[in-house]
Scaffold this motif. Structure first.
Motif, mmCIF file in Angstrom:
data_model
loop_
_atom_site.group_PDB
_atom_site.id
_atom_site.type_symbol
_atom_site.label_atom_id
_atom_site.label_comp_id
_atom_site.label_asym_id
_atom_site.label_seq_id
_atom_site.Cartn_x
_atom_site.Cartn_y
_atom_site.Cartn_z
ATOM 1 N N LYS A 103 -20.023 -6.059 3.285
ATOM 2 C CA LYS A 103 -19.604 -5.250 2.142
ATOM 3 C C LYS A 103 -20.797 -4.869 1.265
ATOM 4 O O LYS A 103 -21.728 -5.661 1.063
ATOM 5 N N ILE A 136 -22.062 -3.826 -2.426
ATOM 6 C CA ILE A 136 -21.695 -3.969 -3.840
ATOM 7 C C ILE A 136 -22.701 -3.178 -4.677
ATOM 8 O O ILE A 136 -23.921 -3.413 -4.591
ATOM 9 N N PHE A 169 -23.709 -10.297 0.936
ATOM 10 C CA PHE A 169 -23.387 -8.915 0.605
ATOM 11 C C PHE A 169 -24.642 -8.055 0.659
ATOM 12 O O PHE A 169 -25.767 -8.568 0.650
ATOM 13 N N ASP A 176 -18.225 -0.556 -1.545
ATOM 14 C CA ASP A 176 -16.963 -1.298 -1.428
ATOM 15 C C ASP A 176 -16.469 -1.862 -2.754
ATOM 16 O O ASP A 176 -15.266 -2.072 -2.934
ATOM 17 N N LEU A 177 -17.388 -2.137 -3.682
ATOM 18 C CA LEU A 177 -16.991 -2.668 -4.999
ATOM 19 C C LEU A 177 -18.133 -2.380 -5.977
ATOM 20 O O LEU A 177 -19.292 -2.253 -5.577
ATOM 21 N N LEU A 221 -11.967 2.470 -5.719
ATOM 22 C CA LEU A 221 -12.686 1.203 -5.565
ATOM 23 C C LEU A 221 -12.475 0.273 -6.760
ATOM 24 O O LEU A 221 -12.376 0.732 -7.906
ATOM 25 N N SER A 230 -14.903 -11.556 -4.825
ATOM 26 C CA SER A 230 -14.038 -11.919 -3.694
ATOM 27 C C SER A 230 -12.598 -11.487 -3.944
ATOM 28 O O SER A 230 -11.940 -10.911 -3.059
ATOM 29 N N LEU A 287 -12.381 -7.591 -3.724
ATOM 30 C CA LEU A 287 -12.386 -7.089 -2.346
ATOM 31 C C LEU A 287 -11.054 -7.385 -1.652
ATOM 32 O O LEU A 287 -10.545 -6.560 -0.885
ATOM 33 N N ARG A 288 -10.496 -8.562 -1.917
ATOM 34 C CA ARG A 288 -9.196 -8.905 -1.335
ATOM 35 C C ARG A 288 -8.110 -7.967 -1.871
ATOM 36 O O ARG A 288 -7.233 -7.511 -1.123
ATOM 37 N N LYS A 345 -8.392 -4.589 -0.170
ATOM 38 C CA LYS A 345 -7.874 -4.634 1.201
ATOM 39 C C LYS A 345 -6.353 -4.607 1.217
ATOM 40 O O LYS A 345 -5.732 -3.900 2.015
#
Length: 458
Positions: free
Chosen positions: A3, A5, A27, A48-49, A75, A115, A118-119, A122
């Motif tokens: 991922k 960041i 990361f 991703d974040l 995002l 974390s 990102l969860r 998803k």
């Protein structure tokens, strides 16, 4: 996939310390020193974040940057502040922030927040995928050799990253093949982005595929991500690719080769990693000869071709198809019906020029219009209509028959024989071209095509 960041902070020390933390956790850190720079990186994709400082230097502040980011991307954004207040945190949350953490930064809290973010992203993506897909996903039905071969091809190509060109007539299930490849692929958890190239007006297809910037044309009141952008790291399904104009084909070819593009009205280059599945009901080799399709685009798409057989080539699958389609229709509230063996036999004698799509519509019509619990062969004949399907008890004409057989006593058979040989001769005169033959004999192309299929001429 590792991922990425993005850290947006005007303090170099914060960017460096956060980068070290992220690298230690596996990361890939990306950094930007201003809101404008960070927004541009998000707009290009591949993030991703985001970790976003709420107090930035000159230019956009953190909240303004947050709003700009949310205009182009869903995002998760984690806000960072050294002077946090409850009002600021509430304001950031209302503007779309996922979380809010204060300086001095705690190593554990930063990693936990990332974390969780990102969860959350998803889960949101999976929920979107579930909402887009129907509860009962249609699959290829049948036990014929033709369908078994298609399933084997899907099982071989799906786990790879190879591009696939799906060929077949209207209604044969090309979309089902694309869905099956997606389900068995390494990116099954990502949505498959679908584009019906035939349904999008020519003047809008570039915007649909590549996206556009705010104000790039009348009605573009905000920026929009295109289908290629949405399919990044996933699958893009281009349905009815043969209906694209040559101009659009040229632009698509460049993107497919370079995996880079610019939005309509924009000048920033966006890079993507997209696996392409394409489908068409047209014979692209003939379209190339006619000047309607680019040969280079055909060869780029045609890495692994999968050709779906028409229903008339696998009539033995009709009983299973009827059962499967009946279940699908009853789930939608229609009453289930039984089909007699004679009814199924009668249906297996029909050429089904509209393929499985025609069969499905026909079954739905029978369910609605027939009051009986069991569908009979007579009802099949009535609803298919006269002259559209040969009766299973009707004598067939040998292909080797000759027009000299005018001595036939049966008028109906003699008429069929004459019609078959007449149309076959006209088809030969027009080099097998159904459209030109239809014009020559004064019939609608679809009607002539159906006749020729029923007779076994083509």
């Amino acid at each position: 996939m590792t991922k990425k960041i993005l850290i947006i902070d005007d303090e170099a020390a914060i960017r460096e310390s956060l980068s070290e933390i992220l690298e230690d956790e596996g990361f890939i850190p990306l950094t930007a020193s201003s809101g404008e720079e960070g927004w541009e990186m998000v707009d290009r994709g591949g993030v991703d974040l985001i970790l976003l400082d709420i107090w930035l230097g000159d230019g956009m502040d953190g909240l303004e940057t947050l709003v700009k980011i949310k205009e182009v991307s869903p995002l998760p954004v984690i806000m960072i502040s050294g002077h946090g207040t409850i009002d600021t945190a509430v304001d950031a949350t209302k503007k779309g922030a996922y979380d809010f953490i204060e300086k001095p930064l705690s190593y554990d809290k930063v990693i936990l927040s990332i974390s969780n973010g990102l969860r959350y992203a998803k889960l949101e993506q999976e929920n979107t995928l579930l909402r887009q897909n129907r509860k009962h996903t249609p699959v290829l039905t049948g036990q014929s050799k033709a369908i078994a071969a298609i399933r084997q091809q899907i099982s071989l190509v799906a786990p790879t990253e190879a591009w696939v060109l799906i060929l077949g007539e209207h209604g044969t299930g090309k979309e089902l093949v694309a869905q099956a490849i997606h389900r068995e692929s390494a990116t099954a958890s990502q949505p498959m982005v679908e584009v019906n190239c035939a349904a999008i007006p020519e003047e809008l297809i570039e915007s649909e595929l590549f996206g556009h910037e705010k104000g790039s044309f009348t009605g573009a009141t905000s920026s929009k991500r295109g289908k290629f952008d949405q399919a990044d790291d996933g699958i893009l399904f281009l349905d009815e690719i043969g209906d694209m104009s040559l101009i659009t084909q040229a632009k698509i070819l460049r993107i497919l080769q370079e995996q880079k593009f610019e939005r309509v009205g924009g000048n920033k280059t966006i890079s993507v990693n997209v696996r392409v599945l394409a489908a068409t009901n047209k014979n692209l080799e003939q379209e190339i000869k006619a000047g309607n399709f680019r040969a280079d685009l055909y060869y780029r798409l045609n890495v692994v071709p999968i050709t779906l057989p028409p229903l008339r080539k696998r009539l033995e699958d009709i009983p299973l198809l009827v059962e499967s389609l009946m279940k699908e229709l009853t789930r939608k509230g229609l009453k289930a019906k039984a089909f007699s063996a004679a009814a199924l036999t009668e249906m297996m004698a029909h050429p089904w020029p509209g393929n499985v799509r025609e069969l499905r519509n026909f079954i739905e019509r029978l369910i609605i219009m027939c009051p009986e619990e069991e569908i009979s062969a007579e009802q099949i004949q009535i609803f298919l209509g006269p002259g559209t399907t040969p009766s299973v008890t009707e004598p067939t004409i040998p292909p080797s028959s000759n027009i000299n057989g005018l001595m036939l006593e049966d008028y109906k058979m003699a008429k069929q024989l004459f019609e078959q040989e007449y149309l076959q001769q006209k088809l030969q005169e027009n080099d097998g071209n159904v459209t030109r033959t239809a014009e020559a004999v004064g019939l609608e192309r679809s009607h002539l095509h159906k006749k020729l299929k029923a007779m076994g001429v083509i």
